[in-house]
Design a protein around this motif. Sequence first.
Motif, PDB file in Angstrom:
ATOM      1  N   TRP A 436       0.828  -1.201   0.000  1.00  0.00           N
ATOM      2  CA  TRP A 436       0.000   0.000   0.000  1.00  0.00           C
ATOM      3  C   TRP A 436       0.868   1.260   0.000  1.00  0.00           C
ATOM      4  O   TRP A 436       0.581   2.217  -0.737  1.00  0.00           O
ATOM      5  CB  TRP A 436      -0.931  -0.002   1.226  1.00  0.00           C
ATOM      6  CG  TRP A 436      -2.127  -0.883   1.070  1.00  0.00           C
ATOM      7  CD1 TRP A 436      -2.138  -2.174   0.653  1.00  0.00           C
ATOM      8  CD2 TRP A 436      -3.492  -0.533   1.308  1.00  0.00           C
ATOM      9  NE1 TRP A 436      -3.419  -2.672   0.634  1.00  0.00           N
ATOM     10  CE2 TRP A 436      -4.269  -1.674   1.036  1.00  0.00           C
ATOM     11  CE3 TRP A 436      -4.120   0.630   1.752  1.00  0.00           C
ATOM     12  CZ2 TRP A 436      -5.655  -1.687   1.177  1.00  0.00           C
ATOM     13  CZ3 TRP A 436      -5.507   0.631   1.898  1.00  0.00           C
ATOM     14  CH2 TRP A 436      -6.263  -0.525   1.613  1.00  0.00           C
ATOM     15  N   THR A 437       1.900   1.277   0.816  1.00  0.00           N
ATOM     16  CA  THR A 437       2.759   2.467   0.886  1.00  0.00           C
ATOM     17  C   THR A 437       3.422   2.755  -0.453  1.00  0.00           C
ATOM     18  O   THR A 437       3.406   3.890  -0.950  1.00  0.00           O
ATOM     19  CB  THR A 437       3.842   2.268   1.971  1.00  0.00           C
ATOM     20  OG1 THR A 437       3.203   2.061   3.233  1.00  0.00           O
ATOM     21  CG2 THR A 437       4.752   3.492   2.046  1.00  0.00           C
ATOM     22  N   VAL A 438       3.999   1.721  -1.071  1.00  0.00           N
ATOM     23  CA  VAL A 438       4.724   1.919  -2.322  1.00  0.00           C
ATOM     24  C   VAL A 438       3.780   2.291  -3.457  1.00  0.00           C
ATOM     25  O   VAL A 438       4.058   3.228  -4.228  1.00  0.00           O
ATOM     26  CB  VAL A 438       5.523   0.648  -2.672  1.00  0.00           C
ATOM     27  CG1 VAL A 438       6.064   0.730  -4.095  1.00  0.00           C
ATOM     28  CG2 VAL A 438       6.658   0.454  -1.688  1.00  0.00           C
ATOM     29  N   VAL A 439       2.666   1.592  -3.586  1.00  0.00           N
ATOM     30  CA  VAL A 439       1.739   1.874  -4.683  1.00  0.00           C
ATOM     31  C   VAL A 439       1.171   3.294  -4.582  1.00  0.00           C
ATOM     32  O   VAL A 439       1.098   4.034  -5.578  1.00  0.00           O
ATOM     33  CB  VAL A 439       0.601   0.830  -4.703  1.00  0.00           C
ATOM     34  CG1 VAL A 439      -0.487   1.241  -5.688  1.00  0.00           C
ATOM     35  CG2 VAL A 439       1.147  -0.544  -5.079  1.00  0.00           C
ATOM     36  N   LEU A 440       0.780   3.701  -3.389  1.00  0.00           N
ATOM     37  CA  LEU A 440       0.206   5.037  -3.219  1.00  0.00           C
ATOM     38  C   LEU A 440       1.253   6.129  -3.432  1.00  0.00           C
ATOM     39  O   LEU A 440       0.978   7.144  -4.097  1.00  0.00           O
ATOM     40  CB  LEU A 440      -0.430   5.160  -1.835  1.00  0.00           C
ATOM     41  CG  LEU A 440      -1.670   4.287  -1.600  1.00  0.00           C
ATOM     42  CD1 LEU A 440      -2.149   4.397  -0.156  1.00  0.00           C
ATOM     43  CD2 LEU A 440      -2.794   4.667  -2.550  1.00  0.00           C
ATOM     44  N   LEU A 441       2.459   5.939  -2.887  1.00  0.00           N
ATOM     45  CA  LEU A 441       3.496   6.946  -3.070  1.00  0.00           C
ATOM     46  C   LEU A 441       3.959   7.018  -4.523  1.00  0.00           C
ATOM     47  O   LEU A 441       4.238   8.112  -5.034  1.00  0.00           O
ATOM     48  CB  LEU A 441       4.686   6.632  -2.163  1.00  0.00           C
ATOM     49  CG  LEU A 441       4.496   6.935  -0.666  1.00  0.00           C
ATOM     50  CD1 LEU A 441       5.745   6.558   0.116  1.00  0.00           C
ATOM     51  CD2 LEU A 441       4.160   8.410  -0.449  1.00  0.00           C
ATOM     52  N   ALA A 442       4.032   5.879  -5.193  1.00  0.00           N
ATOM     53  CA  ALA A 442       4.419   5.886  -6.602  1.00  0.00           C
ATOM     54  C   ALA A 442       3.406   6.663  -7.435  1.00  0.00           C
ATOM     55  O   ALA A 442       3.778   7.442  -8.330  1.00  0.00           O
ATOM     56  CB  ALA A 442       4.548   4.459  -7.122  1.00  0.00           C
ATOM     57  N   GLY A 443       2.126   6.479  -7.158  1.00  0.00           N
ATOM     58  CA  GLY A 443       1.108   7.233  -7.862  1.00  0.00           C
ATOM     59  C   GLY A 443       1.221   8.722  -7.600  1.00  0.00           C
ATOM     60  O   GLY A 443       1.101   9.552  -8.511  1.00  0.00           O
TER      61      GLY A 443
END
Length: 549
Positions: A436-443
């Motif tokens: 969740w952290t990586v996907v949201l920050l990448a977006g």
Amino acid sequence: MPDVILSFWLQHAPVLSVLLPSFTAMGLLLLGDFGGMSGLGGGHDNPRVRWRRRLSLASVLLGAVMAAGLVWRADSGELLVYPLGEWPAPFGIVLVLDRLSGLMVLLTYLVAAPALWYATGGWDARGRHFHAIFHFQLMGLCGAFLTGDLFNLFVFFEVLLISSYVLLLHGLGRDRLRTGFHYVVLNLAGSGLFLIGLAMLYAVTGTLNMVDMGQRVAQLTGDSAHIAGAAALVLLVVFGLKAALVPLSFWLPGTYASASAPVAALFAIMTKVGVYSIIRTHWGIFGADAGEASLVAQSWLLPMALTTSVLGVLGALASHTMGRLVAYLTVSSVGTILAGVGLFTPETLSAALYYTLHSTIVIAGLFLLVELMAAQRGEALDKLRPAVAVREPVLLGLMMIFGAASAAGLPPLPGFLGKLMVLQSSAGLAAQPWVWTVVLLAGFFSIIGLARAGVIVFWHVQPDASEPGAASGSSLKLLSAAWAFMAITVALAVMASPVKRYTDAAAHQLADKAAYANAVLGEQGGAQAVTTRPYDGSRGAAPAGKEVK
């Protein structure tokens, strides 16, 4: 006659999908490639050029129709096995059509058709035999997605890679020669490792058929199991290099940014060949039921995937050209896809497949859009620095906003839906906080990087309209190719529910190894179809049971 043609296609559909681009390429070579054209839009009055373009486009459109037919047939749950030369597996070579392979062949043509149409605007005239090499590349892609044999996966890898070497250098130029040399050397090294991994697996299993190998790997113990596990990690390195998985992604940004726009658009599907191969090997052969070699790549794949997503988006933020920005977004999207694959559940794999469709289409369209904008910015081209204003700020600006929103994952576009599926499918798993952290920050950082590029291109302009390139707008042909990718993106959002049902069924079909074994290793006198029980939509393991036709 139509019934005869339909019956013939139904019987030979897998091999025809490989033969069509192969025969087209050979026909184009026989037709010749002369005319001495140069420049975008040149050579339209040359009859030989017109026929070459017509044959090439007709073949791609026919291939797209056939690919849609493959998906239609696979959606019934059939596992269609085509034994080449009537030699039964595991001794003979087989092509296997299932939901996943059908989907990837269709995705290949959804990218190839607009890219080729764009190339006929003049890029195909900047070097010889562009169309023939383009179709050899399609042959390699379709063969890689349909083969059921690891050695022939290597063979089709080499076909598509050799074609990509030529396409990358098409049009020449210093940057292409420099990055092309690196690209060739790295892929030759990867091919050598591929053979080493195959040799190790053959030494302990005695087979190269994927289904047969999966059964034999599950029976290995002791040193043999350790060798098989080591071979699996070697193949992870090979396929990770093809997919641009960190730390093997350093070659991609410069390579894709230096390629011509239609070639870079086609290359958007190249990284997915690596992703597909990881799925086939580490789900089908070294999955949860592979005995002592079970899930040997799990502890490596997920961390590498998340790191790839982070470093990809950071590279996009630091990019000084629009081409490199889009190339880094390609790397970041691969990380998101492989994060879903690396969680090793049917739900996360299904979400990853949906996101694969979206990211491939959007990235391909962005490569075309970058060149459309660069052509109107004078000497600055795609460099992210102040330049003359583009001729069509409203049209290109709206296209940029749409592409940026799609790539960043803003609602209601399929990028948002794909990332939401990844987040939902990872809920309750141990790695959920990291995903969740990586996907949201990448977006979030993708939005910042793309917004920065848009501000520089459309707001930081110089009041000098006399530079070359600022006096004319884009041709309708070039624009229509980019619009085609936008239309496909919208269609993915509108048809999200049926597409998601298809990817759900594809993910659960991959887990039904009994049906694969029955179809591939059973006695066959021709193409054999095995139908798995329809997926009922429930979470958990794949449905058991199968019906043999």
